[in-house]
Write an enzyme that holds these catalytic residues in place. Structure first.
Site: not given
Ligand code: 2HA
Ligand code: ZN
Length: 273
Positions: A117, A141, A143, A171, A212
């Site tokens: 990525e 990134h 999951h 919050e 994803h």
């Protein structure tokens, strides 16, 4: 270059945060990737930046990042192993002078290269540097389980998703007033998903990839992790609330406005009435 990199604050913070991500259950197998923009000064204390281990080309040049250094997780590497063997699972790269490629200066000792990525990371760094006056240094990134679960149930648009998450924890509005961005499903590891993610990163510090995972940013590893953790906690609450039959009360529009005024934040346009 004189000091032992295993004593570098930036490396130890990366190990610590990636371990938290693993313990959260967000990063199964080789899931997830993190990149951390370092200064040349930080790197030079620990790594001979004249020495190049390997050179790589980028699919599309990113001149806006020329000369920048990144500590980045490796493709196919498991978060579970990062803390024990950082030298195998992390690398330090430098973007070349025209932004057309990069050199590896440290890491991936047992072979490898940066995350699949990388395009999404680098293009997101470029976007966030532009909109935060160079303050943002981290792209993360992961999951995150409940955020993924919600993408099967909520309407996939930024306003709906933002509103639902804000409602689940007071919050949230304060932590991400700019709201969350949502992409359509796209093939991961491509230039296209990178470009689309970065486009949304100009407006939102957090972007969801349906079915994803999630991309979050911040000026530090703590901030990027804290942002995703806050959104994921709200998603966890929403999954529970929906499982109990749905909410029968919540924060009103006026209360959201009072909250925003108290904390001096500007809520994303179009989410509140
Ligand atoms: O690195 O998470 O999106 C594995 C992934 C790809
Ligand atoms: Zn992923």
């Amino acid at each position: 270059m004189s000091k032992n990199i295993l004593e570098a604050d930036f490396l130890n913070k990366m190990r610590e945060i990636i371990n938290y991500m693993w313990e959260k259950g967000w990063d199964e197998r080789n899931g997830g990737n993190v990149s951390y923009r370092l200064t040349e000064k930080e790197v030079k204390d620990y790594v001979d930046t004249e020495k190049i281990k390997e050179k790589f080309e980028l699919e599309a040049a990113i001149p806006g990042l020329a000369g920048e250094f990144f500590l980045v997780t490796g493709s196919g590497k498991y978060f579970m192993n990062v803390s024990k063997k950082p030298e195998n699972n992390l690398g330090i790269i430098k973007i070349n002078q025209d932004g057309s490629g990069y050199s590896l200066h440290w890491g991936y000792e047992n072979g490898g290269q940066p995350t699949s990525e990388l395009a999404a990371h680098l293009l997101s760094h470029q976007a966030r540097m532009q909109v935060t006056d160079n303050q943002n240094r981290v792209v993360m990134h992961t999951h995150a389980t409940n955020l993924i679960a919600l993408t099967y149930v909520l309407e996939l648009n930024s306003k709906t998703f933002t509103r639902k998450l804000w409602e689940m924890s007071t919050e949230c509005l304060v932590v991400f007033p700019e709201g969350v961005g949502i992409l359509p499903w796209l093939v991961p590891g491509t230039e296209k998903i990178g470009e689309k993610t970065a486009e949304l990163m100009k407006k939102h510090p957090i972007v969801i990839w349906p079915f994803h995972g999630v991309f979050g940013t911040g000026k530090s590893l703590d901030e990027a992790f804290g942002l995703i953790d806050t959104a994921e906690k709200a998603a966890d609450i929403l999954v529970k609330v929906n499982s109990m039959g749905g909410a029968n009360k919540g924060i009103t529009d006026q209360e959201f406005k009072d909250l925003a005024a108290r904390f001096g934040v500007e809520p994303m346009a179009g989410v509140l009435e």
